[in-house]
Design an enzyme around this catalytic site. Sequence first.
Site, PDB file in Angstrom:
ATOM      1  CD  GLU A  31      -2.691  -1.107   2.595  1.00  0.00           C
ATOM      2  OE1 GLU A  31      -3.620  -2.116   2.776  1.00  0.00           O
ATOM      3  OE2 GLU A  31      -2.252  -0.156   3.534  1.00  0.00           O
ATOM      4  CG  ASP A  89      -3.985   7.415   8.789  1.00  0.00           C
ATOM      5  OD1 ASP A  89      -3.879   6.220   9.028  1.00  0.00           O
ATOM      6  OD2 ASP A  89      -4.311   7.818   7.669  1.00  0.00           O
TER       7      ASP A  89
END
Lengths: 275, 403
Positions: free
Chosen positions: A51, A62
């Site tokens: 990724e 996040d």
Amino acid sequence: MPTSRIVTRFDKVKAEGRAALVSYLMAGDPDLETSYQALCALRDNGADLIELGAPFTDPMADGPAIQKAALRALANKTTLNDVLALAKRFREEDQETPLILMGYANPVHTTGYEEFAAAAADAGIDGTILVDLPPEEDQPIRDAYAEHELSVIRLATPTTNEARMAKVAEGASGFLYYVAVAGVTGAGSADPEDIRAGVEMAQRVSGLPVCVGFGIKTGEQAAAMAKIADGVVVGSAFVEQARLATVSKTPQIIAEKMGELALELSTALKGGVPT
Amino acid sequence: MDLRNTWDQWPDENGRFGEFGGRYVAETLMPLILDLEKEYRAAKKDPAFKAQMDDLWAHYVGRPSPLYFAERLTEHFGGAKIYLKRDELNHTGAHKINNCLGQVLLAMRMGKTRIIAETGAGQHGVATATVCARFGLKCVVFMGETDVERQKPNVFRMRLLGAEIVPVSSGTGTLKDAMNEALRDWVTNVENTFYCIGTAAGPHPYPELVRDFQSVIGKEARAQILEREGCLPDAVMACIGGGSNAIGLFHPFIEDESVRMIGVEASGHGIETGQHAAALNGGAPGILHGNKTYLLQTDDGQIIDAHSISAGLDYPGIGPEHSFLRDTGRAEYLTCTDSEALEAFQLCTRLEGIIPALEPSHALARVGDVIDTLDKDGLLILNMCGRGDKDVFSVAEALGVAM
């Protein structure tokens, strides 16, 4: 339609009787040359899929590690085009390792969904995970991706019940990313037993490989999670390696450190002893 | 297309106002916002919910707020009559509590025991902490580090009210980062936590429910002006940060096409300097914090920090319904700089004996220009959405006065 790199890779991993290692790095952290060397090091040390994080100023899903990595990449003026250029450079010498672009919707929206899809396919990107585009909002990318054979990779979570899972599965391709804990990236990890039923339901409803991520940092944790999933995603731990190694300032050393972690994880997934 | 009969249908079933709005959230939050929507629809139909709101509005907040004829401001500008909708007289000193009450009552219906909120200037934080104290709920307020420093009195107020303040240092430590951090907390504590958003933005159904709760402003103002003057106003005006006080004033007038709706954005040091908070006048459509709307952003889609002397307007986005009203032309959006707002702040204070917050001072600063376009016997309503007590320190600093 040719078989996608993602499908081919999961078939291979399955034939080897193990789970896939999906590793993450933030493109441009601390610079693009380092990211390129890190991509190669991850691949060379057993990462099955990679990724590629596209930095965004406001990464609302996040935790601190990836937030700071994004800010470092942005301080280095990394743009979405730079991320695609990085993918393209890697793809020139590696035609097999699937590359997934992971990020947030706004930079893609600003580029234009059609234009982005064409550029991403040209760069050798195989699919995207856009965190803030749930099924309700991702029709534009589904339309744009269809002609470029890009996968729309969706997230499923412990809050996803069976009815919702059907919605998540419809139009998804490549694999499903199962978020192991309700929370942000890099926070606490889940007990595989607590999510076993959820992962099985995701596999059954979607018919896709299901990769589990969030909070997995070591070979031991990865091996435990691998027992219930088709793949294991490790992100913040790689980003943290990049940060720690940044003091040394050389791309080689940073890439080496990330490679070491990839080796520990991939060895564990192959049933070996982590180095 | 004649939109006249369609204004009130928005948002559609997908939470869209035209192309704006929507539900751009991580999958973890989707079940929550779908539940919230269901609960809100049920509450809207429940007479007990309305009765409880009405009772609290009347006896706890002090509604209806007066509609005051500002005689000396009117004389000063020498044109149409200026009325001030006095929402600064509400309990806690601003319009924010209208919405907090509604959301906290919804949270209790949903069995949530922990309320989180983001705040910039601290007004929404204070209002949320107040309502949580009233109902004995745990309250956690996320506030940018920079704002914690420049809004000390409100930080102390919230602590007195029993709220926990979480200073946010991630990103650039301002309101947008506080909102990011609140969203992160929410995905982590989905079981027991309700996110009380302070403005008419965020994922559907927030823009709709915040608008509905704030619409008490416009409903009252409409009835009051009809009673007082026997006709509708020519224009209604309000400042815009996220836009909750403005949409609350505008919405009940939305189908009265003769009524101009005028929002005033903060242009900080001037739009040309890049240091401003005028998303509609100086931004472009994009996706942030759960909705599609106008945003301050770079050419490659990164969010730019806003600047305004008013912490309450210091946000790079705007509620999606305003984006829609702007693009359809139903509302007009002007701008006002920091220094113009400071002048208007002083003018209103001296002429009316009302110290306005810096936020409505932005709207006050454009009143003269709007009056020039109205007939002399026209009527204008301006939303005095907050009082200026919280701002006296920053105004003193801006004017170079030692206190």
